[in-house]
Design an enzyme around this catalytic site. Structure first.
Site, short mmCIF file in Angstrom:
data_model
loop_
_atom_site.label_atom_id
_atom_site.label_comp_id
_atom_site.label_asym_id
_atom_site.label_seq_id
_atom_site.Cartn_x
_atom_site.Cartn_y
_atom_site.Cartn_z
N ASP A 284 5.46 -9.69 -0.07
CA ASP A 284 4.65 -9.62 1.14
C ASP A 284 4.45 -10.99 1.74
OD1 ASP A 284 3.84 -7.12 -0.55
OD2 ASP A 284 3.47 -6.71 1.58
O1 MRU Z 1 0.78 -2.03 0.26
P1 MRU Z 1 2.22 -1.87 0.65
O2 MRU Z 1 2.80 -0.55 0.29
O3 MRU Z 1 2.46 -2.25 2.08
O4 MRU Z 1 2.96 -2.96 -0.24
C1 MRU Z 1 4.34 -3.09 -0.14
C2 MRU Z 1 4.90 -4.10 -1.05
O5 MRU Z 1 4.21 -4.75 -1.81
C3 MRU Z 1 6.37 -4.36 -0.92
O6 MRU Z 1 6.91 -4.77 -2.14
C4 MRU Z 1 6.63 -5.47 0.13
O7 MRU Z 1 5.92 -5.23 1.28
C5 MRU Z 1 8.07 -5.58 0.45
S1 MRU Z 1 8.71 -4.15 1.26
C6 MRU Z 1 10.33 -4.49 1.60
#
Ligand code: MRU
Length: 414
Positions: free
Chosen positions: A283
């Site tokens: 993220d």
């Molecule tokens: O809370 P989320 O579902 O948005 O978290 C998503 C993640 O942690 C993913 O690993 C990250 O965003 C990469 S998605 C290609």
């Protein structure tokens, strides 16, 4: 046909349409929601009907485009949104406030912030609504196309890197990999990041086994490393692993076995074929390589280190935060207690596991309490994996490993 988190009809640049797959209803129900404004974009991102850092940025940018389009077509109630395009400077100020509001939907994933910074510049450079609509349209189309192309590039980079390192080690035969959360088509404009690498490894594995069958009839076949199994983690409490990644794997017939977050170490220890790598998304990757990703990623990295398993972060350049020095500077989003205390799912017949249907013949979605209502809970959405635990950062621009001092040199990505 791969799963589509976002349906974007771009054929008329002044009248685009956007529909977002409601991921809260997966895997039993496939329902798309229309988005028309920044408020709609904010709502689907905040509620996690769309999630995953790249998909959040895309839906955010699209919602901004839709809002300019509404003004362009004069559909906006001026007083409701305090927009007055007759005074361009007032309009710009108001519009930039709207971008800040959108950014507050989810604070940890940096892709939305990076993309809103670019849109912010476009707003400042534009002199009228036509021009602004045009610029945001060009930018958003590029964002979506680049995301897909970059995913394929980074996935092939990651698969090649792992197979080359296994060859150097002299490893031959079948192996398995681990992954957490959902980083596939549902989290991006297609193919995925960490799950993209797994897709590429699986393609390689299928083509090797086809070649093996052909060759076996005539000559001895040299054994090669092949990924033949995936272990996705369930990823409590939102269950992106069990609801989304497991869904993507079954849709594409990639062999996988879902495991709970608490069985990683025992699975590694007892796995019938060696687990050679973990691939995770990101993220936010900061300057020194520390990485924010789904809660549970840090413990996965620690367990991998204990067992000597390579731990890879896979992400596009747009996930790099080139301002924050290290993980201590990352704001970790905390989600509502109810996302932990209540499990959201679809009612199923316990014998057949088929969904129960409503009078309208639709699967019935329900929330089930699994804690005493009065208990206090801590529910961070992400954690920070320190760079010492990361073998390499895989991007569309190549694979970054650490130098002799154990430092990532990511400057070329800034
Ligand atoms: O809370 P989320 O579902 O948005 O978290 C998503 C993640 O942690 C993913 O690993 C990250 O965003 C990469 S998605 C290609």
């Amino acid at each position: 046909m791969s799963l589509e988190a976002i349906k974007f009809d771009r054929s008329n640049k002044k009248n685009v349409s956007v529909r977002v797959l409601d991921q809260l209803l997966l895997p039993y129900t496939t329902k798309y929601l229309s988005v028309y404004t920044i408020d709609d974009g904010y709502a689907v991102i905040k509620s996690m009907q769309v999630r995953g850092a790249p998909a959040i940025a895309i839906v955010g940018a699209l919602s901004v485009l839709l809002e300019t389009q509404l003004m362009l077509n004069d559909h906006f109630v001026k007083n409701q949104y305090f927009y007055d395009t007759s005074n361009w400077s007032n309009f710009q100020t108001r519009f930039l406030e709207r971008l800040d509001f959108l950014l507050s939907s989810r604070p940890t994933a940096v892709n939305l912030s990076n993309s809103l910074k670019i849109i912010n510049m476009l707003v400042k450079k534009s002199t009228n609504i036509d021009e602004l609509n045009d610029k945001i349209y060009q930018y958003t189309c590029q964002l979506i196309d680049d995301d897909l192309n970059n995913n394929i590039k980074m996935s092939d980079n990651g698969a090649k890197f792992l197979l080359d390192s296994l060859a150097k080690e002299g490893f031959e035969g079948e192996f398995a990999v681990l992954t957490i959360c959902n980083t596939g088509s549902l989290a991006t404009s297609g193919y995925g990041t960490a799950l993209g690498v797994i897709r590429s490894l699986w393609k390689d594995s299928v083509s090797k086994s086809e070649r093996k069958v052909k060759k076996a009839k005539t000559e001895t076949v040299e054994p090669k490393a092949r990924m033949t199994h995936v272990y996705p983690l369930e990823t409590r409490p939102y269950n992106q692993g069990s609801r989304l990644t497991a869904y993507e794997l079954t849709q594409e017939n990639i062999p996988g076995t879902l495991i709970t977050d608490s069985s990683i170490a025992y699975r590694i220890k007892t796995c019938p074929i060696p687990i050679k790598a973990a691939f995770v998304g990101a993220d936010r990757i900061v300057r020194n390589g520390d990485t924010a990703n789904k809660i549970g990623t840090f413990q996965l990295a620690i367990i991998c280190k204990q067992f000597g398993i390579k731990f890879f972060v896979v992400a596009p350049k747009s996930t790099i935060d080139n301002i924050t020095e290290n993980g201590d500077g990352i704001i970790v989003e905390e989600r509502k207690a109810n996302e932990f205390k209540l499990v959201t799912g679809t009612l199923v017949d316990p014998n057949t596991e088929k969904p129960m249907l409503s009078e309208k013949n639709e699967p019935i979605s329900a929330k089930v309490g699994i804690t005493p209502p009065e208990i206090d809970v801590w529910n961070p959405a992400f954690d920070i994996t320190t760079h010492d635990l990361i073998e390499a950062i895989i991007t569309e621009e190549g694979v970054f490993t650490k130098d002799v001092n154990g430092e990532f040199n990511l400057e070329s990505l800034f």
